[in-house]
Design a protein around this motif. Structure first.
Motif, PDB file in Angstrom:
ATOM      1  N   ASP A  64       0.835  -1.201   0.000  1.00  0.00           N
ATOM      2  CA  ASP A  64       0.000   0.000   0.000  1.00  0.00           C
ATOM      3  C   ASP A  64       0.872   1.255   0.000  1.00  0.00           C
ATOM      4  O   ASP A  64       0.834   2.077   0.911  1.00  0.00           O
ATOM      5  N   LEU A  65       1.675   1.397  -1.047  1.00  0.00           N
ATOM      6  CA  LEU A  65       2.532   2.571  -1.204  1.00  0.00           C
ATOM      7  C   LEU A  65       1.670   3.833  -1.229  1.00  0.00           C
ATOM      8  O   LEU A  65       0.510   3.797  -1.628  1.00  0.00           O
ATOM      9  N   THR A  66       2.254   4.941  -0.836  1.00  0.00           N
ATOM     10  CA  THR A  66       1.513   6.202  -0.919  1.00  0.00           C
ATOM     11  C   THR A  66       1.389   6.600  -2.389  1.00  0.00           C
ATOM     12  O   THR A  66       2.182   6.159  -3.240  1.00  0.00           O
ATOM     13  N   GLU A  67       0.421   7.457  -2.674  1.00  0.00           N
ATOM     14  CA  GLU A  67       0.236   7.928  -4.052  1.00  0.00           C
ATOM     15  C   GLU A  67       1.495   8.650  -4.550  1.00  0.00           C
ATOM     16  O   GLU A  67       1.914   8.494  -5.693  1.00  0.00           O
ATOM     17  N   LYS A  68       2.119   9.413  -3.662  1.00  0.00           N
ATOM     18  CA  LYS A  68       3.330  10.154  -4.034  1.00  0.00           C
ATOM     19  C   LYS A  68       4.457   9.193  -4.427  1.00  0.00           C
ATOM     20  O   LYS A  68       5.140   9.391  -5.436  1.00  0.00           O
TER      21      LYS A  68
END
Length: 206
Positions: A64-68
């Motif tokens: 669940d990587l950040t959008e950035k």
């Protein structure tokens, strides 16, 4: 249940798919989404909905990587010569936490991030505690001597639910792995279908 574990299961339920192929995934029992509206009948997804879902699934799979973080990797994949979708998968698989997970040193990609963060891993003999660190072909990734008897590590090695892919050479007796080559989409043992082409379409329009 820890926040990390509950988040992992929430992603599965939200996607309606067992994206890591885990036997304990709630999707194996309930295919509807989480929350009070989860059992509502799903309408047909629009093109945008399919693109967004493909992005969320791929982003979620890698912890669940950040959008950035994810957008930065995508931008880099676009800049490199060749097929953007294949480049994106290659860059994601070169993350140190992904390599530790693929080597079966840990049971989940979430555990891999924590394992690296806590300093249990070396790359070419040097301690690296940055999960997003990008390994290169030929790099040797090892579990530090003080961590080799970690219960989670020993349990992960025995997991029958997934195999080590052929773009890595792993010696579990030494807790050592060599990153042999950068994989393409067809090389990565995803339990569900990933669609990087839809991710490209999503970012092209947003």
């Amino acid at each position: 249940m820890t926040k990390r574990t509950s988040a992992k299961y929430k992603i599965d339920r939200r996607m309606g798919e067992n994206i890591w192929g885990r036997p304990k995934s709630p999707v194996n029992r309930r295919e509807y989404g989480p929350g009070q509206h989860g059992q509502r009948r799903k309408g047909k997804l629009s093109d945008f909905g399919m693109q967004l879902r493909a992005k969320q699934k791929l982003k979620g799979y890698y912890g669940d990587l950040t959008e950035k973080q994810f957008r930065k990797i995508f931008t880099e994949a676009e800049r490199v010569k060749g097929d953007t979708g294949e480049n994106l998968i290659g860059l994601l698989e070169r993350r140190l936490d992904a390599v530790v997970y693929r080597a079966k040193f840990v049971p989940t990609v979430f555990a891999a991030r924590q394992f690296v963060n806590h300093g249990h891993v070396t790359v070419n003999g040097k301690k690296v505690n940055i999960p997003s660190y990008r390994v290169k072909e030929g790099d040797i990734i090892e579990v530090r001597d003080s961590s080799k008897q970690n219960v989670a590590v020993l349990d992960a090695i025995g997991l029958a639910e997934r195999d080590v892919p052929d773009y890595m050479d792993v010696d579990h007796s030494k807790m050592s792995a060599t990153f042999v080559r950068t994989p393409g989409l067809g090389d990565v043992p995803y339990p569900v279908m990933m669609e990087p082409n839809l991710v490209i379409e999503y970012y092209a329009q947003n």
